[in-house]
Each structure stands twice: as C-alpha cells, then as structure tokens.
Design an enzyme around this catalytic site. Structure first.
Site, PDB file in Angstrom:
ATOM      1  CG  HIS A   1     -15.189 -12.911 -15.515  1.00 22.30           C
ATOM      2  ND1 HIS A   1     -16.139 -12.045 -15.016  1.00 22.30           N
ATOM      3  CD2 HIS A   1     -15.892 -13.894 -16.150  1.00 22.30           C
ATOM      4  CE1 HIS A   1     -17.354 -12.479 -15.324  1.00 22.30           C
ATOM      5  NE2 HIS A   1     -17.222 -13.599 -16.011  1.00 22.30           N
TER       6      HIS A   1
ATOM      7  CD  GLU B   1     -11.638  -8.506 -12.924  1.00 29.89           C
ATOM      8  OE1 GLU B   1     -12.232  -7.438 -12.732  1.00 29.89           O
ATOM      9  OE2 GLU B   1     -11.938  -9.293 -13.864  1.00 29.89           O
TER      10      GLU B   1
ATOM     11  CB  CYS C   1     -18.535  -8.466 -12.779  1.00 31.41           C
ATOM     12  SG  CYS C   1     -17.748 -10.097 -12.862  1.00 31.41           S
TER      13      CYS C   1
ATOM     14  CB  CYS D   1     -14.098 -10.596 -10.855  1.00 30.36           C
ATOM     15  SG  CYS D   1     -14.113 -11.212 -12.546  1.00 30.36           S
TER      16      CYS D   1
END
Length: 295
Positions: free
Chosen positions: A102, A104, A129, A132
């Site tokens: 992801h 992040e 999300c 993360c």
C-alpha cells in the site's frame, strides 16, 4: 525528467516548477526531498508543509505499479528530520494479492530504509485503509502522526484508529524505525550475503523474533536491500522482499531486471519468508535465488 512525471508536472504552479526542476531533473532523483530542499522550496514559493505535500502527491502516485487494480495511490511521509519521502501502491501479477504494497506502507518503509527515526505526517490522495492505519500504528508516536487528505481537515492517526491495538498492548518498547542491531555476522565476502545480513540485523520482528533480510542485485550491478517489518496485528507486516522492491521502484529501476537475490532468515524461525519470496521473485523473472540461514 522521467516520463512518469510529465502529467504531474503540467499541473504544478509555475513557481514550484522553477524551484523543483533542478531537483527532479536529475537522473538519480531519489523519490525524496531533503530538509534543506524542502526549506528552500517553501521559502521560494511561500508554501506550508501541508501545501507542498499536496502539490507533490501526483509525483508520488506516478511511482504506482498497478497491473491489477489500475488504481494509483500516492503518499508523502514527512520525517522529524524535515525530509519528505514519496510512496505509492505496488501490485504484482501472478502472485497472491496479499503481496501488494500500500502507498502508506511504501512511504513509511522508504523513510525507514533511508534512516528516518520518526514521522510527523503522512499525506495521501485517498483515505488510508484499516491495513495502513494499523501499519502506521507500529511507529513511535504513531497515534499523533498527522494524516492529511484532500478537502479534509488534518486529523491524527488516533482519530482514524480509535481504541487501537498496538505494540504497547503487548509490552513492546522497540518500535518500527527505532535503531536496532540483532548481532548476526558472517565471515563471507559475498557482497549480497553481507548486505542481506546487515538488513536482517535492522529488521523489526519483536513478536516472532523471526529476523530476516534480503539483498537484490540488478542486471546493471546495482544492489538493493530490504528488511522485515512486523506488526502487532500480524497481517499488515511487510516482508523483506517487498521492502527491497519499494527501493528498487523508487530508484526508477525495473523490478524485472533483478538478476540475483539472497534471502537470510533463522533456520528455526516460527515465521518463514522463503516460499513467498521465491514465488514473487519467479513472477518477476528472477531465477537466481539463494536462501541462507542466520547464525
């Protein structure tokens, strides 16, 4: 300037183009800005930290590798050093979707592998999300990290992850980005093995103690390393290969040009990295892989 930035470049105000061009035009642009560069740009353009981060988001998203979702996410992590680090989501065809990185995670890991000790803020073009949010909760002061999203007021990670579960609940005091050295050594002069062990020495695995690291050599001779980043909630943990692939991608290199890989892990580790590492590397076209056990 790399072709990936052309679309983002046209969206920038002229004053930022003038300030940024000498930096981003360099062929070895490292997908980050130093504290000195950030301060100079802010002074020349009269931007705040958050304004600059939002303007740079399209450049971070330009690093996205999304053969599955075709949905590009960018992230900008600002460290306590004043440096800012780019991150983007990365996906891999023909392997389990759980190998996805992801944006992040990418930005946080980028900062960690560049030696950053703590993050002050993370700016993202889409809401983080739960995966993360939990990953960032592994950081020192994680709950106080400022999360910046377009057209929203700044909030803390604690606001996005109330009543969180994290290292403190398991009496863990050494957090992701803290300085560690697990003390593994090797008499070998093999540069890949040495680099992989050095990565394992700095891995974050306080829950399983399954330290691991990897070194990748590309066809042009360049070398990249990655280290395991474990999480209190287990699933958001990031394998060492993914950490190394982040650095390959953000260096502007082709992940399919990996020529050789060396993974190191403990022989009796309760968490093993080899099988999924082998599968992902094969999917990327790397056939020369080696597993070595840590002493």
């Amino acid at each position: 300037m790399h072709s990936r930035f052309k679309s983002a470049w046209s969206q920038l105000p002229e004053k930022l183009q003038i300030a940024l061009k000498p930096i981003i035009d360099k062929p070895d642009f490292p997908a980050m800005l130093s504290a000195e560069q950030v301060d100079q740009i802010k002074t020349n353009c009269n931007y705040s930290d958050s304004e600059l981060a939002f303007l740079l988001l399209p450049f971070a998203a330009a690093y996205a590798v999304t053969p599955i979702s075709h949905f590009n996410v960018g992230a900008i992590a600002r460290g306590i050093s004043g440096n800012i680090y780019f991150g983007a989501n990365m996906e891999f065809s023909q392997v389990a979707i759980g190998q996805t990185i992801h944006a992040e995670q990418c930005a946080v890991t980028h900062a960690w592998l560049k030696g950053e000790k703590q993050l002050l803020s993370v700016t993202v073009n889409y809401t983080p999300c739960g995966h993360c949010r939990q990953f960032m909760n592994e950081l020192r002061g994680g709950g106080e990290i400022a999360i910046h999203l377009p057209e929203r007021q700044p909030a803390t990670l604690h606001d996005y992850l109330p009543d969180s579960f994290g290292p403190i609940d398991l009496d863990i005091t050494t957090l992701l980005m803290d300085t560690v050295d697990h003390g593994y050594t090797t008499p070998s002069r093999n540069r890949l093995l040495y680099a992989a062990i050095e990565a394992a020495n700095q891995s974050h695995a306080p829950y399983s103690l399954s330290h691991s690291g990897i070194a990748l050599q590309l066809k042009d001779g360049s070398l990249f390393t990655g280290r395991y980043a474990e999480n209190a909630a287990f699933n958001p943990s990031l394998p060492p290969l993914q950490a190394a692939l982040i650095m390959v991608n953000l260096a502007g290199k082709d992940m399919r040009s990996i020529e050789q890989a060396v993974l190191v892990e403990k022989q009796n580790a309760i968490v093993k990295q080899w099988c999924m590492t082998e599968n992902t590397l094969k999917a990327l076209g790397c056939q020369q892989q080696e597993l070595t056990y840590l002493d």
